[in-house]
Design a protein around this motif. Structure first.
Motif, PDB file in Angstrom:
ATOM      1  N   ASN A   1       0.834  -1.203   0.000  1.00 54.87           N
ATOM      2  CA  ASN A   1       0.000   0.000   0.000  1.00 54.87           C
ATOM      3  C   ASN A   1       0.868   1.252   0.000  1.00 54.87           C
ATOM      4  O   ASN A   1       0.595   2.215  -0.724  1.00 54.87           O
ATOM      5  CB  ASN A   1      -0.909   0.020   1.232  1.00 54.87           C
ATOM      6  N   LEU A   2       1.919   1.241   0.807  1.00 53.36           N
ATOM      7  CA  LEU A   2       2.795   2.424   0.868  1.00 53.36           C
ATOM      8  C   LEU A   2       3.544   2.605  -0.440  1.00 53.36           C
ATOM      9  O   LEU A   2       3.861   3.733  -0.833  1.00 53.36           O
ATOM     10  CB  LEU A   2       3.770   2.326   2.041  1.00 53.36           C
ATOM     11  N   LYS A   3       3.791   1.517  -1.123  1.00 54.00           N
ATOM     12  CA  LYS A   3       4.428   1.581  -2.441  1.00 54.00           C
ATOM     13  C   LYS A   3       3.528   2.344  -3.413  1.00 54.00           C
ATOM     14  O   LYS A   3       4.007   3.078  -4.274  1.00 54.00           O
ATOM     15  CB  LYS A   3       4.699   0.158  -2.939  1.00 54.00           C
ATOM     16  N   VAL A   4       2.226   2.180  -3.267  1.00 51.75           N
ATOM     17  CA  VAL A   4       1.293   2.951  -4.092  1.00 51.75           C
ATOM     18  C   VAL A   4       1.561   4.447  -3.889  1.00 51.75           C
ATOM     19  O   VAL A   4       1.631   5.218  -4.854  1.00 51.75           O
ATOM     20  CB  VAL A   4      -0.179   2.621  -3.734  1.00 51.75           C
TER      21      VAL A   4
ATOM     22  N   ALA B   1       3.443   6.815  -6.652  1.00 49.48           N
ATOM     23  CA  ALA B   1       2.650   7.940  -7.175  1.00 49.48           C
ATOM     24  C   ALA B   1       3.440   9.246  -7.026  1.00 49.48           C
ATOM     25  O   ALA B   1       3.488  10.062  -7.951  1.00 49.48           O
ATOM     26  CB  ALA B   1       1.324   8.047  -6.439  1.00 49.48           C
ATOM     27  N   LEU B   2       4.070   9.432  -5.881  1.00 48.33           N
ATOM     28  CA  LEU B   2       4.827  10.664  -5.642  1.00 48.33           C
ATOM     29  C   LEU B   2       6.020  10.767  -6.581  1.00 48.33           C
ATOM     30  O   LEU B   2       6.310  11.839  -7.125  1.00 48.33           O
ATOM     31  CB  LEU B   2       5.287  10.732  -4.180  1.00 48.33           C
ATOM     32  N   ARG B   3       6.685   9.651  -6.805  1.00 47.23           N
ATOM     33  CA  ARG B   3       7.858   9.676  -7.688  1.00 47.23           C
ATOM     34  C   ARG B   3       7.459   9.911  -9.136  1.00 47.23           C
ATOM     35  O   ARG B   3       8.203  10.503  -9.904  1.00 47.23           O
ATOM     36  CB  ARG B   3       8.661   8.380  -7.556  1.00 47.23           C
ATOM     37  N   ARG B   4       6.272   9.429  -9.482  1.00 50.47           N
ATOM     38  CA  ARG B   4       5.766   9.687 -10.842  1.00 50.47           C
ATOM     39  C   ARG B   4       5.485  11.164 -11.045  1.00 50.47           C
ATOM     40  O   ARG B   4       5.762  11.730 -12.091  1.00 50.47           O
ATOM     41  CB  ARG B   4       4.457   8.925 -11.051  1.00 50.47           C
ATOM     42  N   LEU B   5       4.908  11.773  -9.999  1.00 47.03           N
ATOM     43  CA  LEU B   5       4.563  13.195 -10.075  1.00 47.03           C
ATOM     44  C   LEU B   5       5.811  14.069 -10.094  1.00 47.03           C
ATOM     45  O   LEU B   5       5.880  15.066 -10.804  1.00 47.03           O
ATOM     46  CB  LEU B   5       3.721  13.591  -8.855  1.00 47.03           C
ATOM     47  N   ARG B   6       6.776  13.725  -9.255  1.00 50.71           N
ATOM     48  CA  ARG B   6       7.986  14.527  -9.117  1.00 50.71           C
ATOM     49  C   ARG B   6       9.164  13.555  -9.040  1.00 50.71           C
ATOM     50  O   ARG B   6       9.571  13.145  -7.952  1.00 50.71           O
ATOM     51  CB  ARG B   6       7.933  15.388  -7.839  1.00 50.71           C
TER      52      ARG B   6
ATOM     53  N   LEU C   1       4.595  18.068   1.889  1.00 48.93           N
ATOM     54  CA  LEU C   1       5.005  17.853   0.499  1.00 48.93           C
ATOM     55  C   LEU C   1       5.103  19.175  -0.244  1.00 48.93           C
ATOM     56  O   LEU C   1       6.016  19.384  -1.044  1.00 48.93           O
ATOM     57  CB  LEU C   1       3.994  16.952  -0.219  1.00 48.93           C
ATOM     58  N   LEU C   2       4.159  20.057   0.056  1.00 56.44           N
ATOM     59  CA  LEU C   2       4.108  21.332  -0.665  1.00 56.44           C
ATOM     60  C   LEU C   2       5.376  22.164  -0.461  1.00 56.44           C
ATOM     61  O   LEU C   2       5.790  22.910  -1.347  1.00 56.44           O
ATOM     62  CB  LEU C   2       2.873  22.131  -0.226  1.00 56.44           C
ATOM     63  N   ASP C   3       6.000  22.015   0.706  1.00 60.32           N
ATOM     64  CA  ASP C   3       7.231  22.774   0.967  1.00 60.32           C
ATOM     65  C   ASP C   3       8.385  22.289   0.102  1.00 60.32           C
ATOM     66  O   ASP C   3       9.328  23.033  -0.159  1.00 60.32           O
ATOM     67  CB  ASP C   3       7.626  22.655   2.445  1.00 60.32           C
ATOM     68  N   HIS C   4       8.325  21.036  -0.325  1.00 59.83           N
ATOM     69  CA  HIS C   4       9.421  20.465  -1.112  1.00 59.83           C
ATOM     70  C   HIS C   4       9.059  20.285  -2.571  1.00 59.83           C
ATOM     71  O   HIS C   4       9.925  20.033  -3.412  1.00 59.83           O
ATOM     72  CB  HIS C   4       9.866  19.136  -0.481  1.00 59.83           C
ATOM     73  N   ALA C   5       7.790  20.406  -2.866  1.00 65.71           N
ATOM     74  CA  ALA C   5       7.298  20.332  -4.248  1.00 65.71           C
ATOM     75  C   ALA C   5       6.204  21.381  -4.376  1.00 65.71           C
ATOM     76  O   ALA C   5       5.008  21.072  -4.384  1.00 65.71           O
ATOM     77  CB  ALA C   5       6.748  18.936  -4.546  1.00 65.71           C
TER      78      ALA C   5
END
Lengths: 174, 384
Positions: B139-142, B146-151, B225-229
């Motif tokens: 589940n955490l891999k999801v 997803a985060l790595r795909r976005l950024r 997340l917003l602070d780093h992306a």
């Protein structure tokens, strides 16, 4: 619509399930006698009733002199991992068979505990408060969870004996 | 698709997912539905930002939906709230007076784990599966995929404690779970743009000197997340998570909005919400604890200063015993004894204690009354 009807009629079957989560374990709508059963049948089969019986939820119960000691099986404690907290019921709590009576918290999750039989909680294992790991180290002996009186001894017949439980574990492991 | 058509689709899927005790004819006629990948999973988003309504929805799904061979992802967020784990002590985990003043409610969830602060900048994800399919790392891999795909440059890793760390340091997600009769759920937070100063002001103890075997939280430095992306929008994040969930589990589910207070869709959910809001669940489920602390007592006229020792035992959120050791020259033993005894059986709560004290206060006057008043205030302060 047929599907809606299906949902509603099925959900009415969950009336035994929903109240379990909607109320705390200490409040039961069931009126149960707390007198243990002292019938002749029980005395003559006391040798058999001292053996372990198992539920499909991996709890065990050992009945002696009308009192059942309850714990979780080795299979369950291994699957759970290190137990860090035992949430047990109050003495005097009335439980129906399969009622939730508490939870074990381990690194894996908070796992509900289900009562093997109908009866009343007469004692809880106070050692577990400071030493929850006893459930892992000695699940059949020092890691017992609670003791309860038995209101419906016939329910014991619905539980598995050791051999049947072993078969059950093998079937789910495959 | 019109809203009512979409709703009836969801209702239909729910009813099929609800088929526990099914007759042969029933399962045969709907077997084509089981093979249809759409019914193998659902992705839902709660309409509500009320923590109790959302927790009740989780309970409802856990209790009522057949999850053998299926999964559900529920996305939700709450207006500011503090959520403690099943076996935690709110008085050690969060600052109840600060929360009261800010109107931030406390909720106790049914899963284990530690205390978290929720607000609209925090996304909650709940992965419902059968017990057999319970797999937190997957589940955490999801989430990390997803985060790595976005950024693609983003350094996000799941730890063996099932946290997700950003840059190897900052916690952006914490996990908890529950295993019940036939199913399980694993839920986690995801800090997108939460109010970090509110978070740190509420995640502090209310009371000093508490000893208990309740499960403790593991404090961690956090980041958004917003602070780093900085360009990562909320909707973009949700979309990527839904897509990744579908990819990981071989599904084609669209994100569907649901109203967790809809009794016709979720019969009994209201009752679950009531229990989650109750004092008996939220505070009364606290494991037994003792509180032991020094109270500093001062007086202006005449100037005097001393300390009193307070010790209490609290079970099910109620005061079982109370011992107050006040120097006799400051206050007669009779009065400190009275203050202790009026608390027995009361909820461990400053409002209830204040009400209990008022009778004792009314019976005194002058200097004694002033000292008694200071003692009461000092006791109320340490009760959260």
């Amino acid at each position: 619509m047929a599907a809606c009807w299906l949902l509603r009629s099925l959900s009415s079957n969950f009336s035994t399930v929903l109240p379990l989560l909607a109320r705390s374990a200490s409040l039961s709508p069931l009126q149960l006698t707390s007198k243990p059963y002292f019938g002749r049948t029980l005395a003559s089969s006391s040798r058999l009733s001292a053996a372990l019986k198992f539920t499909d939820k991996h709890e065990w119960i050992r009945v002696e002199d009308g009192i059942g000691t309850v714990g979780i099986s080795n299979f369950a404690q291994e699957a759970l991992g290190d137990v860090v907290y035992c949430g047990l019921p109050e003495v005097g709590t009335q439980l129906a068979q399969q009622d939730e009576f508490g939870a074990l918290e381990s690194v894996k999750a908070a796992s509900e505990l289900y009562s093997p039989l109908t009866g009343e909680v007469v004692e809880i294992n106070t050692l577990l408060a400071d030493n929850p790991g006893l459930v892992n180290k000695s699940c059949y002996k020092d890691g017992w969870l609670m003791k309860m009186s038995i209101s419906k001894p016939a329910e014991l017949d619905s539980l598995m004996d050791e051999a049947a439980y072993e078969r059950y574990i093998h079937s789910i492991e495959d | 698709m019109s809203e009512s058509t979409m709703m009836s689709q969801v209702k239909k899927t729910f009813s099929l997912l609800n088929q526990r005790a099914c007759s042969w004819s029933c399962s045969r006629s709907s077997s084509s539905f089981f093979t249809d990948s759409d019914s193998a999973g659902l992705v839902l988003q709660s309409h509500s930002t009320d923590v109790y309504q959302n927790l009740a929805l989780e309970d409802w799904i856990d209790a009522n939906v057949e999850l053998q061979g299926r999964g559900i992802l529920l996305l939700w967020r709450n207006r500011p709230a503090v959520v403690i784990g099943r076996h935690q002590n709110p008085w050690t985990e969060c600052n109840l007076p600060v929360m009261r003043r800010a109107g931030i409610p406390l909720a106790r969830r049914r899963s284990g784990g530690g205390t978290v602060f929720h607000d609209l900048g925090n996304l909650n994800l709940t992965f419902f599966t059968s017990k057999k399919a319970y797999d937190r790392q997957r589940n955490l891999k999801v989430v990390t995929d997803a985060l790595r795909r976005l950024r693609p440059g983003l350094d996000v890793q799941a730890t063996d404690r099932f946290d997700i760390l950003l840059n190897g340091r900052y916690k952006i997600s914490g996990t908890a779970s529950r295993l019940s009769r036939k199913s399980s759920y694993h839920h986690c937070t995801l800090l997108h743009s939460a109010d970090r100063s509110a978070l740190s002001s509420v995640l502090r103890p209310s009371c000093p000197g508490i000893q208990s075997n309740a499960t403790p939280s593991v404090p961690s430095p956090v980041a958004n997340l917003l602070d780093h992306a900085p360009s990562l929008q909320w909707e973009e994040l949700l979309g990527a998570l839904v897509q990744q969930y579908n990819t990981e589990f071989g599904l084609h589910s669209a994100l569907t909005d649901i109203d967790p207070t809809n009794e016709s869709m979720f019969p009994g959910v209201g009752e679950m919400e009531v229990e989650l809001r109750s004092w008996d669940w939220t505070f009364g489920k606290t494991p037994k604890f003792t509180m032991e602390t020094q109270l500093e007592l001062t007086n202006e006229q005449p100037p005097a200063r001393c300390s009193a020792r307070l010790q209490m035992e609290v079970k099910n959120g109620q005061i079982e015993s109370c011992h107050l050791d006040v120097p006799v020259e400051w206050l007669p033993v009779r009065l400190s004894g009275e203050l202790s005894s009026v608390l027995i059986g009361e909820r461990f709560c400053p409002h209830r204690a204040a009400a209990a004290f008022s009778a004792v206060l009314r019976s005194e006057s002058g200097a004694t009354h002033r000292r008694l008043h200071r003692l009461c205030d000092a006791m109320l302060t340490v009760m959260g």
